[in-house]
Scaffold this active site. Structure first.
Site, PDB file in Angstrom:
ATOM      1  N   HIS A 100      -4.769  -0.586   5.644  1.00 35.69           N
ATOM      2  CA  HIS A 100      -4.365   0.189   6.817  1.00 35.69           C
ATOM      3  C   HIS A 100      -5.337   0.069   7.987  1.00 35.69           C
ATOM      4  O   HIS A 100      -5.928   1.051   8.426  1.00 35.69           O
ATOM      5  CB  HIS A 100      -4.091   1.659   6.477  1.00 35.69           C
ATOM      6  N   HIS A 141       0.869  -1.200   0.000  1.00 34.59           N
ATOM      7  CA  HIS A 141       0.000   0.000   0.000  1.00 34.59           C
ATOM      8  C   HIS A 141       0.897   1.238   0.000  1.00 34.59           C
ATOM      9  O   HIS A 141       1.503   1.579   1.018  1.00 34.59           O
ATOM     10  CB  HIS A 141      -0.908   0.012   1.226  1.00 34.59           C
ATOM     11  N   LYS A 167      -9.304  -0.023  -6.034  1.00 27.07           N
ATOM     12  CA  LYS A 167      -9.310   0.606  -4.720  1.00 27.07           C
ATOM     13  C   LYS A 167     -10.659   1.244  -4.461  1.00 27.07           C
ATOM     14  O   LYS A 167     -11.147   2.047  -5.267  1.00 27.07           O
ATOM     15  CB  LYS A 167      -8.205   1.670  -4.665  1.00 27.07           C
ATOM     16  N   HIS A 213     -10.415   1.203   1.595  1.00 25.18           N
ATOM     17  CA  HIS A 213     -10.238   2.193   2.664  1.00 25.18           C
ATOM     18  C   HIS A 213     -11.487   2.064   3.525  1.00 25.18           C
ATOM     19  O   HIS A 213     -12.544   2.574   3.189  1.00 25.18           O
ATOM     20  CB  HIS A 213     -10.077   3.611   2.102  1.00 25.18           C
ATOM     21  N   ASP A 254       1.346   2.621   3.534  1.00 22.85           N
ATOM     22  CA  ASP A 254       0.493   3.794   3.334  1.00 22.85           C
ATOM     23  C   ASP A 254       1.328   5.071   3.386  1.00 22.85           C
ATOM     24  O   ASP A 254       0.826   6.131   3.777  1.00 22.85           O
ATOM     25  CB  ASP A 254      -0.651   3.840   4.345  1.00 22.85           C
ATOM     26  N   HIS A 294       1.546   5.403  -1.695  1.00 20.23           N
ATOM     27  CA  HIS A 294       1.186   6.575  -2.513  1.00 20.23           C
ATOM     28  C   HIS A 294       2.461   7.152  -3.109  1.00 20.23           C
ATOM     29  O   HIS A 294       3.361   7.560  -2.372  1.00 20.23           O
ATOM     30  CB  HIS A 294       0.478   7.621  -1.653  1.00 20.23           C
TER      31      HIS A 294
HETATM   32  C1  NCD Z   1      -3.535   9.053   1.967  1.00 19.61           C
HETATM   33  C2  NCD Z   1      -3.027  10.098   0.957  1.00 19.61           C
HETATM   34  O1  NCD Z   1      -2.546  11.159   1.362  1.00 19.61           O
HETATM   35  O2  NCD Z   1      -3.105   9.827  -0.250  1.00 19.61           O
HETATM   36  N1  NCD Z   1      -3.528   9.692   3.262  1.00 19.61           N
HETATM   37  C3  NCD Z   1      -3.506   9.060   4.452  1.00 19.61           C
HETATM   38  O3  NCD Z   1      -3.575   9.728   5.484  1.00 19.61           O
HETATM   39  N2  NCD Z   1      -3.406   7.754   4.539  1.00 19.61           N
HETATM   40  C4  NCD Z   1      -4.856   8.540   1.567  1.00 19.61           C
HETATM   41  C5  NCD Z   1      -5.293   7.265   2.252  1.00 19.61           C
HETATM   42  O4  NCD Z   1      -4.629   6.236   2.186  1.00 19.61           O
HETATM   43  O5  NCD Z   1      -6.357   7.249   2.875  1.00 19.61           O
HETATM   44 ZN    ZN Z   2      -3.346   5.061   1.482  1.00 20.34          ZN
HETATM   45 ZN    ZN Z   3      -6.735   5.108   2.747  1.00 18.24          ZN
END
Ligand code: NCD
Ligand code: ZN
Ligand code: ZN
Length: 370
Positions: free
Chosen positions: A182, A19, A107, A144, A255, A21
């Site tokens: 998460h 997971h 997702k 999520h 995450d 970003h």
């Molecule tokens: C994530 C993001 O900034 O893309 N932020 C977070 O706090 N985890 C989005 C997500 O995974 O919910």
């Molecule tokens: Zn995330």
């Molecule tokens: Zn998330």
């Protein structure tokens, strides 16, 4: 584990991040090398603007990620695993195309739940034909798991999601593979542990290391603000127990969610913790404190691959128990990026190519520039 006999190095099969970003453009270029040094593969979340909602968009994004990979060294063979952003209108026909293109999952962002989720699903019933196609094609749904109902207390949104959304969803689609992303609560961990059928969960380093006090101690601490938000200590303990238990249902998903420091350190600050720079070190600390270092490899390197029916990696990474100081700030395009625990000492260190160069940075190093 007994400190006296604890090993001072730890060698694992190359791990994956299930997971992540990565953003796009200059932000992508800034953060990708960190993940590529730590992990062989990562599941890349599709919450860009506009969202990565079609196979064509995912393949174009994948090409941009590959172009941003380090050209040599340990991260040069990093493999992004692409996902699609499920919307109310994702056509069922897109699912077969997705599977054929090597997309690993879709997702689910409940509309309004988190960063860039406004294009998310407003009502799961609108996606039924698409979920049915996913179940048929064996494509996992990555969730999520928080309700967005403003009447539900922020800290209860995951537990309520299980009752209102997840249990009915799994009753309707019993063979749909689901990753509860998460997880942050005892309810989440217990639900996954006790559930029949194809469900797993990712657990982040911040939810294993910290409880919600971290957000409020010594003034408001925006770098501990992520979604789902950190929970009370009982929940952290339940997550540690689940993640370090050896159960194949739990696997590593950082995450890691980079946001420019100035956008976190202001009113309406963005949610997300940046952990990609030192993810394995953070997890190693958790497993060591739980006396379960022998289960770190399963969590980091095997359980996720097995759940996704992907081959396990070959090759290894090695961590050494040697204190080092995490940089306070990292470059992030024109801005700065503050890693979780920045400026603090970590107990473990990944011995891996240029990654170890971050130790003992001279004060004029670009890595320490704010
Ligand atoms: C994530 C993001 O900034 O893309 N932020 C977070 O706090 N985890 C989005 C997500 O995974 O919910
Ligand atoms: Zn995330
Ligand atoms: Zn998330």
């Amino acid at each position: 584990m007994n400190r006296m006999t604890a090993p001072s190095t730890l060698t694992l099969t190359r791990p994956d991040d299930w997971h992540l970003h990565l953003r796009d453009g200059a932000a992508l270029a800034a953060v990708l090398p960190h993940t590529a040094r730590q992990f062989a593969r990562a599941v890349v979340m599709p919450n860009l603007r506009p969202p990565v909602s079609t196979v064509a968009l995912a393949l174009a994004y994948r090409a941009r990620i590959l172009a941003a990979r380090p050209t040599e060294g340990p991260g040069a063979d990093f493999e992004p695993l692409m996902t699609l952003y499920l919307t109310d209108n994702t056509p069922p026909d897109e699912i077969r195309l997705a599977r054929e293109a090597g997309i690993v999952g879709l997702k689910l962002y409940p509309a309004g739940a988190t960063t860039h989720s406004d294009a998310g699903v407003t009502d799961l019933r609108k996606t039924w034909r698409t979920l049915d196609a996913m179940q048929r094609e064996g494509l996992p749904l990555l969730v999520h798991g928080e309700v967005t109902d403003p009447a539900v207390d922020l800290f209860d949104r995951e537990a309520v999601f299980i009752d209102r959304e997840l249990i009915p969803l799994r009753r309707d689609f019993p063979s749909l593979k689901i990753v509860f992303e998460h997880i942050t609560t005892r309810e989440g961990a217990q639900y996954v542990l006790g559930a029949e059928g194809p469900i797993g969960a990712t657990v982040t380093p911040q939810h294993l290391l910290y409880n919600r006090n971290a957000i409020f101690s010594g003034g408001l601490q925006p770098h501990f603000y992520c979604l789902p938000v950190l929970k009370a200590e009982v929940h952290r303990q339940a997550l540690v127990e689940a993640a370090t238990s050896g159960s194949p249902k739990f696997f590593l998903g950082t995450d890691s969610a980079p946001h420019a420091a100035h956008l976190k350190e202001h009113a309406g600050g963005h949610a997300g913790c940046y952990t990609a720079f030192s993810a394995l070190e953070l997890y190693a600390e958790v497993f060591e404190a739980a006396g379960a270092l022998e289960h770190l490899e399963g969590f980091a390197s095997f359980h996720g691959a097995d759940f996704y029916s992907l081959p396990r990696n070959s090759g290894t990474v090695t961590l050494r128990r040697e204190a080092w100081t995490l940089p306070e700030s990292l470059p992030f395009g024109e801005a700065a990026l503050k890693p979780l625990r920045g400026g603090e000492t970590l107990r473990w260190q990944l011995l891996d190519g240029s990654r170890t160069m971050a130790v003992g940075l001279p004060s004029d190093s670009p890595l320490t520039a704010a």
